[in-house]
Scaffold this active site. Structure first.
Site, short mmCIF file in Angstrom:
data_model
loop_
_atom_site.label_atom_id
_atom_site.label_comp_id
_atom_site.label_asym_id
_atom_site.label_seq_id
_atom_site.Cartn_x
_atom_site.Cartn_y
_atom_site.Cartn_z
CG ASP A 473 -2.12 -0.62 1.14
OD1 ASP A 473 -2.35 -1.09 0.04
OD2 ASP A 473 -2.91 -0.67 2.09
CG ASP A 794 -4.46 0.39 5.44
OD1 ASP A 794 -5.16 -0.01 4.47
OD2 ASP A 794 -3.96 1.53 5.48
CG ASP A 798 -6.22 -3.68 1.73
OD1 ASP A 798 -6.49 -3.51 0.53
OD2 ASP A 798 -5.76 -2.79 2.45
#
Length: 1246
Positions: A473, A794, A798
């Protein structure tokens, strides 16, 4: 339904004093009433609430709690609630006792064989043949046997039993400490899980276990609900109840329709407040666990997991049969519910791994089986040869007849041979392997805690060492996640820094303040700094905090607006989610009309704006031309500086006619744009260095983000993920989807394979894209090494990608409960550089195991050959059973401790990952193993056959039964052990390094074990006597033994000088599982769709294709070496050079989920448009390796013969421009104002 529910009451473990009358007096409601209420859903639940309590207000009143202020913090009241309604804690399964672990360790087959042999030997040693002269039995029992010697026959058996006991205790102790560590880890994970509740009118975070009935809990996107409750206020709340019901659709919750919230379910969207009505064993999750019965956990572990995978829970029904029929019906639809902390515990307890067997486990299991088989064959041959030799010698050559009184003596011989055989087997089987793995992993996990890696699944630690790709990310992992607004476009002006309030029209300032204050989650706020002079503390969503910071910078107060419009007064909230990429809130104005405030990703929200506020604060038309100009002049320059652009807009809606609030597309349209802000999230200082280390270590880092492509590209360049002049792709999720789907909209592995090797940045990606990318890379077969992918995440969305990845990293600070649940490792500091530490530890585990193997196998080879040849030539093994067990103990337990606890060094990051198919034992290690084995065998056989002459002592060969220990054999045993000790130092290096002492003192465990073993060896030799078959040695003999032992170190240098590549004959060992086996596993997954005949057919085809493929690969390799294809192979930047694409995929893996809806409906038209363009494009390009239609020379390697392959009528090429912008506002126009190389926009087409 209600009375059905009540029957479950029988199974609640009632606490003393929980009779009805007792708490009627205190609270206006009983545990049973609340339990039966929580069993209902939807209209039935609402009806029940109305019948019993009229409404939720009254329910709160009866529970003595306030919907606005929550409970008071009065400890007596909280304690009383715990006694009446129970604690929010489900008691875990009791750990195994030490004795149970001992019993488990005793189940080892080789140990059982040894025990039996030892007991027989013991029994026979006490048997005296009745009278009669033993001469009649031949000279088999003759020799220096005095009374004392005959009586000492039992010692060997007893010593074997004793050493077995040692091994068992050590194993059990290891298991016990492992379990203890795990529980420690568990409790730490549980303590870290906190939840927001309102007490005394303020929101506080408390540990989940402290929640009591009556608490008002604040729930938000990404939470895992810790208890059952009733919703008292909610915005656009959607819950994933699949863990309880098995239904994957998200359930919409509202006060008017379905206010029941259950523990263990996940909040997928929205926010709200609930009053807690059931905790711990009385919650829905708790009831299921109680039904499953903590006593029967053992079988459950497996069933529970299986149930989870099957989607049905037959075991629930089986358990329930014992109980009330009605309950069985009631429980039937429930999947194995795993809630909150319990879910964690169950996960740990269920020994079923989350994913396929880890790389290392697969290789080790295979290797151990191979070694075990070889050992078994050797030991069987040993026993047979010894017995034949004895029988021929006694009955044929000496012509004896078998006398009944001699039977025990003969049997005693046979038992002795049997024990020698078993000893060979014991030494051959490396039972220390599992121990070494456990120790190494447990040690690493403990140390990784210090490096901010909280490991939830042990094997993840080692898999991480093999990682070849990391999909990270951006926000919070690569950046600091401390966001600030640095640029703002407002009233037709672009301010490069935050303007003073007097530079902006007051009307606009007021609008901005209201829009931000109301349309940010009320949980996001800015608090005073912790320490004097520090930065203000950002609480909640960081992007929203940046906007609130902007309000404060404009000298306005957002809190005042929120007090005026409290959360309860918000009319309608469309919360942020990954599909909308925006959030909107509706409030009712004093005149009854409505106003909608909206904020979101600028290019998405600008499409919905029809007006824009001018400098005078008045709205004017916002035409497509103006939008394009804004994109070019405002958004792109911001994005190229790595800023995240957010648009804030509003709209007035009339009260009459009442708008249709469910029609979101109509409501959020025709907006008036107030401002576009650029939010900076600076790159973490340590990230560029960490990424450089990854790239040097052969790991490709890819950035997958929801941000705008220019922002993503700018940040990727700052981090060092992309370098100017490299050959790589940056693309948006939409473009990615377009390239990987065929005309039918199905994802094709072949198409993914054309994209992923060069892909470095995937922007504006949805969670589905992330999952598709991860799955595509893992399933890809175009590189000879199968990729091992780590993913960071997070958000709740996801989850799928984290689960699919080989290793999932969740963020400890910013991560939601759902993400943590799906992950293998939690980064407690949310920092990318901690991932590099994880890679280092993972590689270290792998190397530790290899070091141990190198040492262990040398000993095995030597001991087995010595025992075997010794037994065949001298009818007696030079190394006795007890000595062998001692060697086994030092080899296995101590060596695994010594070699498995080596600390990692930076040097580990200087090599490429081993990959999945790489053998555990490399050629260099094989060279070391065989080289040292040859040295040791020469020494031992020299000592065995001419040792008595060298040392001038009595020969120990051909000694009769029960003869006393000889100095000759003691010297052999001593030399053997000392050689192992010095070889243990050699084993510290596995890549052919010369300095084996490098860093030896940084590992105190290693030093102490080597010295300790040496000390014990002295004691055994000097004082071991009969049990260890040792006779004390003098100083000169000791010095000779030491001298020969040290020869190992010198010999190690000789071996290191032999170049490995010259030794073509050496084979590697310990490869990963064969593709066959992997295929079998894959086939097993598709079990539902394929019948057996088809499977057989498919296997035949696979073998045929694989054969063809091997030949083709060999031809290709030869060609490749002839041409200069591989010139640039060492440049790490272009590691995935275009030549990698020449290896055609072995199988086409069609995605199991067809027709995933595209993000934008317009994509469908683009799809057909693109196929029209393709004709034109092909003509402009040389035919690449993929553009020849597949001719007869290359049969399609299909994994699914049952489905005909798509005919490639026209070659599918990649779209040349990574931002395929049609008429829509799109950030990545091909002429980008950013100072980047032309490759960024126009990639090399394959």
């Amino acid at each position: 339904m209600g009375d059905l529910g009540n029957s479950t009451v029988d199974f609640h473990p009632k606490k003393p004093g929980m009779d009805k009358g007792d708490h009627e007096g205190d609270f206006g409601v009983t545990v049973e009433e609340l339990s039966s209420l929580m069993e209902l859903r939807g209209p039935e639940a609402l009806q029940k609430i109305q019948e019993n309590y009229t409404d939720t207000e009254t329910l709160c009143h009866r529970l003595k709690t306030s919907p606005a202020d929550g409970l008071s913090d009065n400890p007596a009241d909280l304690e009383k609630r715990r006694q009446v309604f129970g604690m929010n804690f489900i008691p875990p399964k009791k750990p195994k006792t030490f004795l149970q672990l001992v019993w488990e360790a005793l189940q080892d087959v080789t140990l059982i064989i040894l025990e039996i042999a030892a007991i027989i030997s013991l029994g026979l040693s006490f048997y005296q043949p009745p009278g009669g002269d033993s001469e009649a039995c031949g000279n088999v029992s003759s020799g220096a046997e005095d009374e004392g010697e005959a009586e000492a026959g039992w010692i060997e058996g007893a010593a074997i039993l004793l050493s077995v006991l040692c091994v068992v205790l050590v194993t059990a102790f290891n298991d016990w400490s492992k379990e203890k560590q795990f529980r420690g880890l568990q409790s730490r994970i549980e303590q870290e899980q906190r939840f927001a509740v309102v007490r005394n009118g303020t929101v506080i975070q408390i540990p989940v276990a402290e929640i009591v009935v009556g608490d008002i809990a604040q729930i938000k996107y990404g939470d895992l609900l810790p208890a059952d409750g009733v919703l008292i206020q909610g915005n656009d709340l959607k819950i994933d109840e699949s863990s309880l019901t098995g239904e994957s659709d998200h359930v919409r919750k509202s006060i008017a329709k379905d206010p029941m919230l259950l523990s263990g379910t996940h909040v997928m969207e929205g926010s709200g407040k609930m009053v807690v009505t059931a905790v711990g064993v009385n919650s829905q999750t708790g009831i299921i666990f109680t039904l499953l019965g903590a006593g029967e956990m053992e079988e459950e572990k497996k069933d529970c997991k299986k149930g989870k995978q099957d989607g049905t829970l037959e075991n629930n029904q089986n358990k329930a049969k014992k109980q009330d029929e009605a309950v069985a019906m009631e429980m039937q639809p429930l999947k194995s519910a795993e809630g909150g902390e319990v879910e964690e515990k169950e996960k740990k307890k269920a020994s079923v791994p989350k994913k396929e067997k880890s790389v290392l486990q697969g290789k080790l299991t295979k290797l151990a089986v191979q070694i075990g088989k070889a050992g078994l064959v050797m030991s069987a041959i040993t026993v047979i040869i010894l017995m034949l030799y004895f029988v021929i010698e006694t009955f044929v050559i000496q012509g004896m007849t078998w006398l009944t009184e001699c039977t025990p003596i003969y049997v005693q011989y046979f038992v002795k041979f049997f024990i020698i055989g078993v000893t060979v087997l014991v030494v051959a089987v490396p039972e220390g392997l599992p121990l070494a793995v456990t120790i190494s992993l447990a040690y690493s996990v403990k140390k990784m805690m210090k490096d901010n890696n909280l490991v939830r699944h042990l094997d993840a630690c080692e898999t991480m060492g093999n990682a070849t790709a990391i999909c990270s990310d951006k926000t919070g992992t690569l950046t600091t996640n401390r966001m600030t607004v640095v640029q703002i476009y407002i009233g037709d002006q672009l301010f490069r820094e935050i303007p003073r309030p007097d530079q902006i029209n007051p009307k606009i300032v007021e609008l901005i303040t209201s829009a931000i204050a109301v349309n940010c989650a009320y949980t996001s706020k800015i608090m005073a700094a912790d320490k004097e002079g520090g930065l203000p503390k950002q609480v909640g969503n960081k992007t929203e905090c940046a906007l609130l910071g902007l309000v404060l910078d404009l000298k306005q107060e957002y809190q005042a607006v929120r007090e005026q419009i409290p959360e309860e007064k918000l009319y309608k909230v469309y919360t942020f989610n990954s599909v909308r990429k925006s959030m909107s809130t509706v409030i009712q104005m004093p005149d009854g009309s409505f106003r909608l405030y909206s904020k979101g990703a600028s290019e998405i929200l600008l499409k919905k704006c029809s007006f824009v506020l001018g400098r005078d604060g008045e709205a004017r038309a916002f035409r497509p031309r103006d939008k394009d100009e804004m994109v070019k002049k405002v958004i792109e320059p911001m994005a190229c500086n790595g800023l995240r652009t957010i648009c804030i807009a509003y709209r007035e809606l009339p009260a009459d006619p009442m708008p249709d609030w469910d029609n979101e597309t109509d409501i959020v349209s025709n907006l008036i744009c107030i401002t576009v802000v650029g939010i900076e999230d600076p790159v973490r200082a340590e990230v560029p260095e960490a990424i450089r280390k990854c790239q040097r270590a052969g790991i490709t880092v890819r950035m997958v983000t929801g941000d705008n492509i220019n922002t993503a590209r700018a940040i990727a360049a700052k981090c060092g993920i992309i370098h100017p002049g490299d050959d790589f792709l940056c693309m948006e999720g939409k473009e990615f989807n377009r390239r990987i789907r065929n005309e039918k909209g199905e994802i094709e592995q072949e198409l993914i394979d054309k994209v992923w090797p060069k892909l470095r940045v995937l922007a504006r990606s949805s969670p589905t894209d992330k999952h598709t990318l991860v799955k595509g890379i893992i399933d890809s077969t175009i590189l000879e090494q199968r990729q091992v992918v780590a993913v960071t995440g997070d958000g709740t969305n996801d989850g799928p990608a984290l689960k699919k990845a080989d290793v999932g990293f969740a963020m400890g600070i910013a991560g939601t409960d759902v993400a943590k649940e799906a992950s293998d490792i939690i980064l407690t500091d949310d920092n990318f550089s901690s991932i590099v530490k994880a890679v280092m530890w993972g590689r270290n585990v792998y190397d530790s195991i290899s070091k141990f193997l190198q040492f262990q196998l040398t000993v095995n080879v030597v001991a087995v050959i010595v025992a075997f040849t010794g037994a065949c030539i001298t009818q007696d093994s030079p190394l006795k059973a007890v000595q062998m067990l001692w060697v086994n103990l030092i080899m296995d337990t101590f060596a695994s401790l010594a070699l498995a606890t080596e600390p990692p060094t930076e040097a580990l990051l200087l090599r490429k990952p081993y990959g999945r198919n790489n053998p555990l034992i490399s050629r260099t290690m094989m060279k070391n193993i065989l080289g040292h084995a040859v040295f040791q065998l020469i020494i031992i056989f020299t000592l065995l056959f001419v040792g008595e002459k060298i040392f001038d002592i009595d020969s120990g060969r051909n000694a009769p039964l029960h003869s006393p220990p000889s100095e000759h054999y003691t010297i052999i045993f001593n030399t053997f052990v000392l050689m192992q000790l010095f070889n243990e130092i050699n084993a510290r290096k596995i890549h052919g390094e010369r300095n084996v002492f490098d860093g030896i003192f940084s590992n105190p465990i290693f030093c102490s074990i080597v010295l300790g073993t040496f000390a014990i060896q002295i004691v055994i030799v000097q004082f071991g006597g009969k049990p260890f078959s040792c006779s004390p040695l003098n100083v000169e003999q000791w010095l000779w033994c030491l001298f020969v032992g040290m020869g190992e170190l010198i010999w190690g240098q000789v071996i290191a000088s032999v170049p490995t590549h010259q030794l073509k004959c050496l084979k590697e060992a310990g490869h990963g599982p064969d593709p066959d086996e992997i295929m079998d596993e894959d086939l097993a997954e598709d079990e539902d769709e394929i019948d057996h005949a088809e499977r057989e057919l498919r296997r035949g085809q696979i073998l045929w294709f694989r054969g063809l493929n091997r030949i083709q690969t060999q031809i290709r390799v030869v060609k490749a070496f002839r041409s200069s294809l591989y010139d640039g192979i060492d440049r790490p930047e272009s590691r995935n050079s275009i030549h990698d694409f020449q290896a055609h995929p072995e199988f086409i893996i069609t995605d199991s989920v067809h027709n995933i809806p595209l993000i934008d409906e317009t994509d469908v038209d683009d799809e057909s448009e693109r196929s029209n363009h393709n004709h034109v494009r092909v003509a402009l390009r040389h035919p690449g390796p993929h553009s020849q239609p597949q001719g007869p020379q290359r049969p399609p390697r299909s994994r699914y013969p049952s489905r005909p392959l798509r005919q490639q009528s026209l070659p599918v090429t990649l779209n040349c421009n990574n931002n395929a912008a049609e008429s829509r506002v799109y950030l990545g126009s091909s002429v980008s104002p950013c100072p980047v190389s032309p490759l960024h926009s126009l990639e090399t087409c394959l």
